[in-house]
Design an enzyme around this catalytic site. Structure first.
Site, PDB file in Angstrom:
ATOM      1  N   ARG A  26       0.812  -1.220   0.000  1.00  0.00           N
ATOM      2  CA  ARG A  26       0.000   0.000   0.000  1.00  0.00           C
ATOM      3  C   ARG A  26       0.846   1.271   0.000  1.00  0.00           C
ATOM      4  O   ARG A  26       0.465   2.270  -0.594  1.00  0.00           O
ATOM      5  CB  ARG A  26      -0.905  -0.017   1.230  1.00  0.00           C
ATOM      6  CG  ARG A  26      -2.350   0.037   0.811  1.00  0.00           C
ATOM      7  CD  ARG A  26      -3.292   0.189   1.938  1.00  0.00           C
ATOM      8  NE  ARG A  26      -2.667  -0.056   3.229  1.00  0.00           N
ATOM      9  CZ  ARG A  26      -3.287  -0.653   4.236  1.00  0.00           C
ATOM     10  NH1 ARG A  26      -4.512  -1.084   4.078  1.00  0.00           N
ATOM     11  NH2 ARG A  26      -2.692  -0.820   5.393  1.00  0.00           N
TER      12      ARG A  26
ATOM     13  N   LYS B 164       1.776 -18.632   5.482  1.00  0.00           N
ATOM     14  CA  LYS B 164       0.925 -18.941   6.621  1.00  0.00           C
ATOM     15  C   LYS B 164       0.650 -17.664   7.406  1.00  0.00           C
ATOM     16  O   LYS B 164       1.460 -16.743   7.295  1.00  0.00           O
ATOM     17  CB  LYS B 164       1.551 -20.018   7.488  1.00  0.00           C
ATOM     18  CG  LYS B 164       2.661 -19.515   8.429  1.00  0.00           C
ATOM     19  CD  LYS B 164       3.109 -20.598   9.357  1.00  0.00           C
ATOM     20  CE  LYS B 164       2.617 -20.381  10.769  1.00  0.00           C
ATOM     21  NZ  LYS B 164       3.419 -19.468  11.568  1.00  0.00           N
TER      22      LYS B 164
ATOM     23  N   LYS C 170      13.979 -26.268   5.686  1.00  0.00           N
ATOM     24  CA  LYS C 170      15.181 -26.351   6.521  1.00  0.00           C
ATOM     25  C   LYS C 170      15.999 -27.576   6.142  1.00  0.00           C
ATOM     26  O   LYS C 170      15.461 -28.652   5.915  1.00  0.00           O
ATOM     27  CB  LYS C 170      14.804 -26.422   8.011  1.00  0.00           C
ATOM     28  CG  LYS C 170      14.245 -25.112   8.546  1.00  0.00           C
ATOM     29  CD  LYS C 170      14.013 -25.201  10.037  1.00  0.00           C
ATOM     30  CE  LYS C 170      13.276 -23.987  10.552  1.00  0.00           C
ATOM     31  NZ  LYS C 170      14.127 -22.886  10.993  1.00  0.00           N
TER      32      LYS C 170
ATOM     33  N   HIS D  88       4.266 -26.300  11.729  1.00  0.00           N
ATOM     34  CA  HIS D  88       5.655 -26.778  11.796  1.00  0.00           C
ATOM     35  C   HIS D  88       5.782 -28.117  12.547  1.00  0.00           C
ATOM     36  O   HIS D  88       6.423 -29.052  12.065  1.00  0.00           O
ATOM     37  CB  HIS D  88       6.553 -25.745  12.479  1.00  0.00           C
ATOM     38  CG  HIS D  88       6.449 -24.377  11.881  1.00  0.00           C
ATOM     39  ND1 HIS D  88       6.277 -24.166  10.536  1.00  0.00           N
ATOM     40  CD2 HIS D  88       6.509 -23.144  12.434  1.00  0.00           C
ATOM     41  CE1 HIS D  88       6.226 -22.861  10.300  1.00  0.00           C
ATOM     42  NE2 HIS D  88       6.353 -22.218  11.436  1.00  0.00           N
TER      43      HIS D  88
ATOM     44  N   HIS E 279       7.682 -22.963   6.286  1.00  0.00           N
ATOM     45  CA  HIS E 279       9.121 -22.770   6.056  1.00  0.00           C
ATOM     46  C   HIS E 279       9.969 -23.866   6.709  1.00  0.00           C
ATOM     47  O   HIS E 279      11.125 -24.055   6.347  1.00  0.00           O
ATOM     48  CB  HIS E 279       9.579 -21.359   6.449  1.00  0.00           C
ATOM     49  CG  HIS E 279       9.777 -21.141   7.916  1.00  0.00           C
ATOM     50  ND1 HIS E 279       8.749 -20.853   8.766  1.00  0.00           N
ATOM     51  CD2 HIS E 279      10.889 -21.180   8.679  1.00  0.00           C
ATOM     52  CE1 HIS E 279       9.216 -20.709   9.985  1.00  0.00           C
ATOM     53  NE2 HIS E 279      10.522 -20.908   9.966  1.00  0.00           N
TER      54      HIS E 279
ATOM     55  N   ASP F  12      -3.764  -0.024  -3.192  1.00  0.00           N
ATOM     56  CA  ASP F  12      -4.651  -0.768  -2.312  1.00  0.00           C
ATOM     57  C   ASP F  12      -5.134  -2.044  -3.006  1.00  0.00           C
ATOM     58  O   ASP F  12      -5.438  -2.021  -4.200  1.00  0.00           O
ATOM     59  CB  ASP F  12      -5.843   0.131  -1.992  1.00  0.00           C
ATOM     60  CG  ASP F  12      -6.508  -0.303  -0.722  1.00  0.00           C
ATOM     61  OD1 ASP F  12      -6.282   0.380   0.298  1.00  0.00           O
ATOM     62  OD2 ASP F  12      -7.234  -1.321  -0.752  1.00  0.00           O
TER      63      ASP F  12
ATOM     64  N   GLU G 290      11.676 -21.607  21.781  1.00  0.00           N
ATOM     65  CA  GLU G 290      12.250 -20.306  21.441  1.00  0.00           C
ATOM     66  C   GLU G 290      12.543 -19.546  22.727  1.00  0.00           C
ATOM     67  O   GLU G 290      11.758 -19.615  23.680  1.00  0.00           O
ATOM     68  CB  GLU G 290      11.268 -19.500  20.588  1.00  0.00           C
ATOM     69  CG  GLU G 290      10.971 -20.157  19.256  1.00  0.00           C
ATOM     70  CD  GLU G 290      10.034 -19.301  18.412  1.00  0.00           C
ATOM     71  OE1 GLU G 290      10.529 -18.530  17.596  1.00  0.00           O
ATOM     72  OE2 GLU G 290       8.811 -19.413  18.600  1.00  0.00           O
TER      73      GLU G 290
HETATM   74  C1  BG6 Z   1       6.891 -18.799  12.497  1.00  0.00           C
HETATM   75  C2  BG6 Z   1       6.058 -18.371  13.680  1.00  0.00           C
HETATM   76  O1  BG6 Z   1       6.117 -19.536  11.598  1.00  0.00           O
HETATM   77  O2  BG6 Z   1       7.986 -19.596  12.937  1.00  0.00           O
HETATM   78  C3  BG6 Z   1       6.909 -17.615  14.695  1.00  0.00           C
HETATM   79  O3  BG6 Z   1       5.000 -17.538  13.241  1.00  0.00           O
HETATM   80  C4  BG6 Z   1       8.138 -18.423  15.069  1.00  0.00           C
HETATM   81  O4  BG6 Z   1       6.167 -17.298  15.852  1.00  0.00           O
HETATM   82  C5  BG6 Z   1       8.866 -18.919  13.818  1.00  0.00           C
HETATM   83  O5  BG6 Z   1       8.992 -17.598  15.833  1.00  0.00           O
HETATM   84  C6  BG6 Z   1       9.991 -19.890  14.179  1.00  0.00           C
HETATM   85  O6  BG6 Z   1      10.741 -20.162  13.038  1.00  0.00           O
HETATM   86  P1  BG6 Z   1      12.281 -20.585  13.152  1.00  0.00           P
HETATM   87  O7  BG6 Z   1      12.669 -20.891  11.739  1.00  0.00           O
HETATM   88  O8  BG6 Z   1      12.989 -19.394  13.729  1.00  0.00           O
HETATM   89  O9  BG6 Z   1      12.324 -21.760  14.065  1.00  0.00           O
END
Ligand code: BG6
Length: 483
Positions: free
Chosen positions: A45, A142, A176, A234, A172, A88, A210
């Protein structure tokens, strides 16, 4: 890929684009992995010029690449691919301008990295300009929905303009290196398969911990929580790759069909079982990596919140291979360390001939983070003489991927692989529609059950390993978490 192609990033000024997408594309360009004819167009935007956009991208790339991997010459070449389209998503003129920038590039790929509420309007706007016709493809970031119903609604809206073969849903974790390696470990080695089942394996633990809090994503996170943010995608993907049957080949459909079978075999968790098989927690103030940090609620400005920042689930897979084997999953923010791993605990020897010596069962650990490594715990004889006979000790057989393949090499961003696969039109590392919906169906039941019970998440101090009830989850089966 034909010579004239365009990658359009919707949500071009967003956090994901800056942290992951631009650096990944730059690195792909650096390694000569994207074709000369590819144009990358940012759409957002904000009203800004092409030059201002290039500056934004350069800052993002420099932040990620640091001195060591930033090459001004490569960036100049990369910048020449870039263009920007402000506007937009609800304004048809935006898409007219975008069509003008795309020109005659017949190979078009649209990366939707906006709020999911904009996915359908963007797809409609593109379609109105004739931009979604085959072979155009779409990549969806996502979260794809917040529940099965909302996921289905997004999928249906996208399917009006893009066929399933041309739809790429991102998780993602599938990009990895260590996750890819799990497939190699299981299916390129013959020694595991005979014991990779309920006869050889006692339990499996999947942890994605984390140490950071929610940072500046409170508004998003507070609506989703750890279960939707991490477990639905994940952790369930890691569970699927660990538990699936050997696919017939590496074709996307073979691999993804095996994963769907696992998701459909997950035993639904009934409301009555929730206290025994699930844990929700929320971090309080505490000390994380030596620094005092505020609580989740304080991170969000102080208002009340019942969102879980920690979740643990004991899952069962109702099929012949896995009957009776618990698959524990846990994830959380502000835990004691940043570590992600899959631990496969094998069974004890059926009979010990070593008298009083304590035997430990073999254990395979596949570590994704902070380092990628695989280790196998084996019992060994200690090389000493003693009157008591054998002295045994557990030792690890370690395979460090950085030692084996060079620690100087740059650790790739998961998005590099995913973007490359999508550009090459290979969907093996993307989540199929039925897969995403099956994962939501299992998670919905848990989240709805929690809502029916109405219990607040259990508090846990920042810097620990979650609420005490998380320990009860494994101890109930006489197991304990591996740290
Ligand atoms: C994301 C989540 O999909 O993955 C985040 O929305 C999270 O909350 C992240 O921190 C963790 O990814 P990675 O690759 O750092 O383990």
């Amino acid at each position: 890929m034909t010579d004239r192609s365009a990658l359009i990033i919707h949500g071009a000024t967003g956090d994901l684009a800056r942290r992951m997408l631009y650096p990944s594309l730059y690195f792909l360009d650096m390694d000569g992995l994207i074709s000369d004819g590819l144009t990358i167009i940012g759409h957002a935007r904000s009203d800004m010029s092409r030059d201002a956009f290039i500056d934004t991208v350069e800052r993002a790339v420099r932040d990620r690449a640091e001195e060591r991997f930033f090459d001004a010459e490569v960036f100049r070449r990369f910048a020449s691919r870039l263009d920007y389209c402000p506007g937009d998503a609800s304004d048809p003129e935006t898409f007219g301008r975008l069509a003008g920038l795309i020109g005659d590039a017949d190979n078009r790929m649209f990366y939707l990295s906006t709020s999911p509420a904009l996915y359908a309007p963007i797809a409609r706007g593109l379609a109105a300009q004739g931009l979604t016709a085959d072979p155009a493809r779409v990549i969806l970031e996502k979260p794809i929905g917040k529940s099965r119903a909302t996921c289905e609604a997004i999928n249906a809206a996208i399917a009006q303009h893009f066929s399933e073969q041309r739809t790429f849903r991102i998780d993602h974790y599938l990009g990895k290196e260590a996750v890819q390696n799990l497939i190699a470990l299981r299916f390129a080695n013959a020694i595991f398969e005979p014991i990779w089942n309920r006869h050889g394996i006692e339990q499996v633990q999947i942890t994605v911990a984390e140490s950071l809090g929610v940072e500046d994503r409170f508004d998003y996170y507070d609506e989703y929580g750890a279960t939707r943010d991490m477990i639905q995608n994940h952790l369930l993907q890691l569970l699927c790759l660990t538990a699936m049957e050997p696919p017939a080949n590496m074709r996307p459909e073979s691999l993804r069909s095996e994963k769907v079978k696992v998701l459909r075999s997950l035993r639904p968790i009934r409301d009555a079982d929730l206290p025994l098989r699930t844990v929700r927690g929320q971090y309080q103030a505490g000390v994380s990596e030596g620094v005092s940090v505020p609580s989740y609620v304080e991170d969000g400005g102080g208002g009340p919140s019942d969102t879980e920042t920690f979740a643990a689930i004991c899952a069962h897979i109702d099929n012949w291979r896995w009957q009776g084997v618990p698959f524990y999953m846990r994830t959380g923010k502000r835990l004691a360390a940043r570590t992600s791993q899959i631990v496969v605990q094998f069974r004890d020897v059926p009979h010990s001939i070593f008298g009083a010596s304590q035997l430990m069962a073999n254990r395979l650990t596949i570590r994704l983070q902070p380092q990628e490594e695989i280790s196998l715990l084996l019992m060994n004889k200690t090389p000493t003489l003693s009157r008591g006979g054998y002295e045994l000790k557990p030792l690890s057989l370690n395979l460090s991927l950085s030692d084996a393949f060079g620690s100087q090499a740059r650790r790739r961003i998961a998005y590099e692989r995913l973007l490359l696969e999508a550009l090459n039109n290979s969907s093996a590392l993307f989540v199929r529609r039925d897969e995403a919906e099956a994962a939501w169906a299992w998670i919905d039941r848990i989240i709805d059950g929690w809502a029916r019970r109405g219990e607040p998440p259990a508090p846990y101090p920042a810097g620990g390993w979650g609420p005490s009830s998380a320990f009860g989850l494994t101890e109930r089966n006489r197991h304990s978490w591996f740290e």
